[in-house]
Design an enzyme around this catalytic site. Structure first.
Site, PDB file in Angstrom:
ATOM      1  N   CYS A  23       0.831  -1.206   0.000  1.00  0.00           N
ATOM      2  CA  CYS A  23       0.000   0.000   0.000  1.00  0.00           C
ATOM      3  C   CYS A  23       0.871   1.264   0.000  1.00  0.00           C
ATOM      4  CB  CYS A  23      -0.982  -0.036   1.175  1.00  0.00           C
ATOM      5  SG  CYS A  23      -2.325   1.152   1.002  1.00  0.00           S
TER       6      CYS A  23
ATOM      7  N   HIS B  87      -3.841  -5.378   0.071  1.00  0.00           N
ATOM      8  CA  HIS B  87      -3.328  -5.880   1.352  1.00  0.00           C
ATOM      9  C   HIS B  87      -3.382  -7.404   1.439  1.00  0.00           C
ATOM     10  CE1 HIS B  87      -2.770  -2.026   3.436  1.00  0.00           C
ATOM     11  NE2 HIS B  87      -3.711  -1.617   2.603  1.00  0.00           N
TER      12      HIS B  87
ATOM     13  N   GLU C 184      -2.176  -9.188   3.637  1.00  0.00           N
ATOM     14  CA  GLU C 184      -2.134  -9.633   5.036  1.00  0.00           C
ATOM     15  C   GLU C 184      -3.496  -9.747   5.700  1.00  0.00           C
ATOM     16  OE1 GLU C 184      -1.237  -6.741   3.843  1.00  0.00           O
ATOM     17  OE2 GLU C 184      -1.639  -5.071   5.202  1.00  0.00           O
TER      18      GLU C 184
END
Lengths: 315, 191
Positions: B79, B166, B168
């Site tokens: 990001c 993202h 994660e």
């Protein structure tokens, strides 16, 4: 959870070495504080006092339910009714961050009093990762001040001990199941309680409306899940909106409040999608709210936003 | 294997740490003010996202530039981490024509490394106001979406990758596999 057994043993050892005297734990009966209490109790036994604060903002029947859990866990505990203190402090406050900070501070004042009485030097909290992440710090934006982090005053006469700081809810639930903690499957409930589900001013009257609406949402969704119509969402509740809208009840004009239903799926609370609740379940909730709460509510809406860009709770 | 996470203030920095920990990596979150000298023995580095507008608040991105200039180990920017590395190497940033919050259908253009073994299209989660408008010279775009042309980039002559979304977070499909691919890149990296 990865390495759960090691985590339990390490935490008990760490607690034994750090907490030599007495401690109190801020215990709402939610899975985080219940797991923290169970772990610390294993380490220091009756030198731990669990303190539950009835702030007047809890759900229907919650205080009784929590007390029963404390008893079943064999906790040394105390329940303090501080509702007047909380409502007085929240009078005319509408800003969500102001509400959260006031509530955090009021909690701490109660804990300080109890710690002094009990002779405790440590305050234990069930703070988990999203609490401090969302509360913000030097580099992180404040999304919302969690009462147990952003609400903590700078001056506090106790040392803080937070054994679950690096865990997320799914991991805490795994520990709860291993430790046979009664709260393992309870849905998340915010520390500032119904105050952040009551947009606008927090008055006993407004809280009573949102408390009843939350009860109906929970009850109807549990019934639907028991009947196999849907899975239980991660979190499901009602929000009282501050605006009014026009309706018609029995040929008479009505001008009442709006309840928003919120239900989401999530693993860790850091991202979430709104639940695809069957329409007949939404229908049952809407009818029950508008029929049984007709004095105050004449409209029900369903929140269809994910996190991000929304958050799970509205404030 | 030692892979640290540089904290640029993301809501999900700690999620990156959790994913790496679950992959049995020796990992730690460190502030972006950490001097490079303290990181030079790492095997890899993740630059987290963060709230800063990278183009106008460079100071908030701390020593990320130093890490990108000095590291010989692989780096993955996420990001704002990707935005920063693109601007650092000569790319340009700007407000996203369609900001992306939540689910985004990702279209993979290159399966050589970061997206090895993954489908051509899958759903990822993003949360960004700005985006990379022009990638730096020497970088390839390895994934895009209908609303963001530069969802993932790779540097041709250095082991540097960036993703705008993202990997994660729980809702991103194949997120853990993207991290596993990054760890494989680290294992195979020839110094």
């Amino acid at each position: 959870m990865l390495g759960a057994e090691d985590f339990i043993n390490d935490t008990i050892e760490d607690t034994k070495s750090k907490i030599t005297g007495k401690a109190i734990i801020a215990c709402s009966g939610g899975v985080d504080s219940m797991v923290a209490a169970a772990l610390v109790q294993k380490a220091i036994g009756d030198r731990l006092l669990a303190v539950y604060v009835d702030n007047g903002l809890m759900r229907k029947g919650e205080t009784e339910e929590v007390e029963a859990m404390f008893k079943s866990m064999g906790f040394n505990y105390v329940i303090e009714d501080a509702s007047e203190e909380f409502f007085t402090a929240l009078k005319s406050v509408t800003d969500p961050e102001a509400k959260r900070k006031i509530i955090g501070e009021k909690f701490i004042r109660v804990f300080e009093r109890r710690a002094k009485e009990y002779g405790a030097e440590f305050l234990i909290q069930g703070t988990i990762a999203p609490d401090w992440i969302e509360s913000g710090d030097g580099v992180r934006d404040t999304i919302k001040s969690h009462h147990n982090v952003g609400g903590l005053p700078k001056e506090m006469g106790m040392s803080l001990y937070e054994p679950l700081r690096d865990l997320y809810k799914d991991e805490v639930r795994d520990l709860a199941r291993m430790l046979n903690v009664a709260a393992s499957e309870r849905q998340p409930f915010p520390g500032p309680a119904l105050a952040v589900r009551c947009l606008g001013e927090v008055t006993p009257e407004n809280i009573e409306i949102v408390r009843e609406a939350c009860y109906i949402v929970e009850d109807e969704i549990k019934k639907a899940a028991d009947a196999g119509k849907m899975d239980l969402p991660w979190q499901y509740f009602a929000v009282l909106l501050p605006s009014k809208s026009v309706g018609v009840q029995g040929d008479r004009r009505a001008y009442g409040r709006t309840i928003a239903i919120r239900a989401v799926s999530s693993i860790d609370g850091m991202t979430a999608t709104y639940s695809r609740i069957p329409l007949d379940v939404l229908d049952a909730i809407s009818q029950r709210i508008t029929n049984t709460m007709k004095q105050s509510v004449n409209r029900v809406v369903y929140d269809i936003t994910n996190k991000p860009p929304a958050t799970i709770e509205w404030e | 294997m030692k892979v640290y996470v540089i904290d640029n203030g993301s809501q999900w920095t700690h999620r990156e740490w959790r994913v790496l920990r679950y992959l049995k990596v020796d990992t730690k979150i460190v502030p972006n003010t950490t001097p490079f000298d303290e990181l030079k023995d790492l095997d890899g580095l993740v630059l987290s996202g963060g709230a800063p507008n990278v183009a106008t608040e460079a100071a908030a991105m701390g020593n990320n530039g130093e890490y990108l200039d000095k590291a010989d180990f692989p780096i993955l920017g996420v990001c704002a981490g990707m935005q920063f590395l693109c601007e650092h190497f000569g790319g340009t940033l700007g407000p996203g024509s369609t900001p992306e919050f939540g689910a985004v259908p990702l279209k993979v253009d290159d399966h050589d490394d970061l997206f090895k073994g993954l489908p051509d299209e899958f759903t990822v989660w993003a949360s960004h106001n700005d985006e990379v408008k022009a990638v730096p010279e020497g970088f390839d775009v390895i994934a895009h979406s209908d609303s963001c042309p530069n969802e993932a980039v790779r540097c041709r002559d250095r082991p540097i990758w960036g993703v705008q979304f993202h990997p994660e977070v729980e809702n991103t499909e194949h997120g853990v596999e993207i991290f596993q691919n990054f760890l494989r890149i680290i294992e195979d990296h020839d110094y």
